[in-house]
Write an enzyme that holds these catalytic residues in place. Structure first.
Site, PDB file in Angstrom:
ATOM      1  N   HIS A   1      -1.172 -12.403   4.478  1.00 14.94           N
ATOM      2  CA  HIS A   1      -0.956 -12.619   5.923  1.00 14.94           C
ATOM      3  C   HIS A   1      -1.285 -14.063   6.325  1.00 14.94           C
ATOM      4  O   HIS A   1      -0.423 -14.770   6.801  1.00 14.94           O
ATOM      5  CB  HIS A   1      -1.732 -11.634   6.816  1.00 14.94           C
ATOM      6  CG  HIS A   1      -1.440 -10.198   6.534  1.00 14.94           C
ATOM      7  ND1 HIS A   1      -0.169  -9.678   6.649  1.00 14.94           N
ATOM      8  CD2 HIS A   1      -2.237  -9.173   6.124  1.00 14.94           C
ATOM      9  CE1 HIS A   1      -0.205  -8.382   6.335  1.00 14.94           C
ATOM     10  NE2 HIS A   1      -1.441  -8.065   6.000  1.00 14.94           N
TER      11      HIS A   1
ATOM     12  N   HIS B   1       0.902  -1.152   0.000  1.00 16.07           N
ATOM     13  CA  HIS B   1       0.000   0.000   0.000  1.00 16.07           C
ATOM     14  C   HIS B   1       0.938   1.198   0.000  1.00 16.07           C
ATOM     15  O   HIS B   1       1.495   1.554   1.048  1.00 16.07           O
ATOM     16  CB  HIS B   1      -0.889   0.041   1.243  1.00 16.07           C
ATOM     17  CG  HIS B   1      -1.603  -1.246   1.531  1.00 16.07           C
ATOM     18  ND1 HIS B   1      -2.725  -1.636   0.843  1.00 16.07           N
ATOM     19  CD2 HIS B   1      -1.347  -2.243   2.421  1.00 16.07           C
ATOM     20  CE1 HIS B   1      -3.142  -2.803   1.307  1.00 16.07           C
ATOM     21  NE2 HIS B   1      -2.313  -3.199   2.262  1.00 16.07           N
TER      22      HIS B   1
ATOM     23  N   ASP C   1       4.097  -4.542   2.372  1.00 11.42           N
ATOM     24  CA  ASP C   1       2.820  -4.114   2.937  1.00 11.42           C
ATOM     25  C   ASP C   1       2.825  -2.663   3.429  1.00 11.42           C
ATOM     26  O   ASP C   1       2.636  -1.744   2.645  1.00 11.42           O
ATOM     27  CB  ASP C   1       2.420  -5.101   4.054  1.00 11.42           C
ATOM     28  CG  ASP C   1       1.008  -4.889   4.572  1.00 11.42           C
ATOM     29  OD1 ASP C   1       0.274  -4.065   3.997  1.00 11.42           O
ATOM     30  OD2 ASP C   1       0.608  -5.562   5.540  1.00 11.42           O
TER      31      ASP C   1
HETATM   32 ZN   LIG Z   1      -2.130  -4.937   3.367  1.00 16.56          ZN
END
Ligand SMILES: [Zn+2]
Length: 446
Positions: free
Chosen positions: A268, A62, A319
């Site tokens: 995850h 992100h 991430d």
């Molecule tokens: Zn994420």
């Protein structure tokens, strides 16, 4: 276009390190030929001293979270308190400011040897939820940012429709929502792939897409044979809420609605039951581990070894960008498992590098990347073997040196499609990356 020959002092070929490799780039930006046993650089070849690896794949990003680095480390809290701060930054993004920030972040990735990013993108609309004149202005800004930084992107356009099970989006989340999965699909269908950019889909999470709408997103990806990613069981609270609403775990809910499969990656996969692991492995759904984020956010340690043994291919992502260093992600996956099990050697260095390269690119829809072989995309990166961190081990232990000693600071060169993007640690397109980062971050943290 003139053909370029690179001479690699040492090259990692998936199973071993080979000294003296000549690699020719063809007119399509692919590896045309690869010759071993070339003990000195051919005339006119570009010389890459150190260990050359296939380009690294950052399978989960992100970009705007980079603006939070170093600023959310004071005091206690949880994933959920961190998320409140992250939403404040999201409020300040515009297509222009997001382009500048993402260009700098993707340049940082290129400096870390990353040639391909999976951008899990959900900030679609203007604050309050109104569509921009081009409803994909934000996604286009990310695609252009990757081009400006010289790397490839798979834009994982993300459906984000609800705040929780049966709850409308909150005021921050209005920017993320298209209202319905149908409307999401219509907007996402207007995005077109290009040479450096593929279009994939994402389900933000089972919290953010109602069960009845999951199949619409999965069907869109299926029609296009596109990658489909989903945040899965990062938090126990998500599991508890899903069990309360649907009487099944998030993994089981996704399975019921046709979301799992070989083009799908769960991101995850931290808090899973034995049944979940069997479902993910049995459907060859991938697992993207993000160990530096998972430890930063106090998520827990996911069952990566068990998932892989069950059949789930592993990839790696940075991430939240607390750290952008795929070598550290690979190392952390193994070291987390050592701490948990109090035994060593869960993965070989070769296996960890495969997760950081070939398997990561495959999870982003590029099975033709991540290997140094004829026909593959000419995307590669070179790690110094003579830095204070990496000097000492024999070159034939280069894979171990890369994973267990090197950091992103040891990346000397990054080449994408045969084009030299990072040369001697300098970004050839962006130039001063630290300044690009500080200016673009200041603009969104006002
Ligand atoms: Zn994420």
């Amino acid at each position: 276009m003139s053909l370029t020959t690179y001479w690699l002092e040492h090259a990692w070929l998936g199973t071993h390190v080979e000294p003296g490799v000549a690699l020719e780039v063809d007119a399509e930006g692919r590896i045309g030929a690869l010759r071993t046993g070339v003990s000195s650089p051919p005339p006119g070849a570009e010389v890459l001293r150190g260990l050359t690896l296939p380009g690294l794949a950052n399978a989960h990003s992100h970009a705007f979270h980079r603006a939070l680095r170093g600023t959310v480390q004071v005091g206690s809290g949880t994933f959920w308190t961190w998320r409140d701060l992250m939403y404040k930054v999201a409020q300040n993004l515009t297509p222009e400011s997001y382009f500048a920030l993402a260009r700098a972040v993707y340049a940082e990735m290129a400096l870390a040897g990353i040639t391909n990013v999976g951008e899990f993108h959900y900030v679609h609309h203007a604050p309050g939820g109104a569509a921009y004149a081009d409803p994909n202005a934000m996604g286009e800004a990310l695609i252009e940012a990757a081009a400006a930084a010289g790397i490839r992107i798979t834009l994982l356009d993300t459906a984000y429709l609800s705040s929780g099970f049966g709850e409308a989006p909150n005021s921050h989340q209005l920017r993320f929502s298209d209202g319905t999965a149908e409307a999401w699909a219509e907007r996402a269908s207007a995005l077109k792939p290009r040479e450096h950019a593929l279009i994939g889909a994402a389900i933000h999470s089972v919290r953010a897409v109602p069960a009845a709408e999951l199949a619409t997103v999965a069907g869109w990806a299926e029609e296009r044979r596109a990658p489909l990613h989903v945040h899965l069981s990062e938090q126990t609270a998500e599991n508890d809420a899903c069990l309360a609403a649907h009487g099944r775990t998030p993994t089981q809910l996704l399975a019921d609605h046709g979301v799992l499969g070989p083009r799908t990656t769960g991101v995850h996969n931290t808090h899973l039951t034995d049944v979940d692991i069997a479902l993910l492995g049995g459907t060859t759904t991938g697992t993207c581990m993000c160990p530096t984020t998972e430890r930063d956010l106090a998520d827990g340690i996911g069952p990566a070894t068990r998932l892989q043994h069950a059949g789930s291919p592993l990839s790696l992502g940075s991430d939240s960008h607390a750290v952008i260093d795929l070598l550290e992600e690979a190392r952390a996956m193994e070291l987390n498992e050592r701490l948990r099990s109090r035994t060593r050697g869960h993965w070989t260095a070769n296996a960890l590098l495969s997760a950081a390269t070939e398997d990561g690119h495959a999870a982003l829809g590029r099975p033709d990347a991540g290997r140094l072989e004829a026909g593959a995309l000419a995307d590669f990166t070179t790690i110094a073997l003579d830095s204070v961190r990496t000097a000492g081990p024999l070159p034939r232990l280069g894979a171990e040196t890369a994973v267990f000693a090197a950091t992103a600071s040891d990346v000397r060169h990054t080449v994408v499609g045969g084009r030299h993007i990072v040369r001697d640690g300098h970004h050839t397109l962006v130039g001063d990356v630290p300044t690009a980062l500080s200016e673009s971050i200041a603009a969104v943290r006002r």
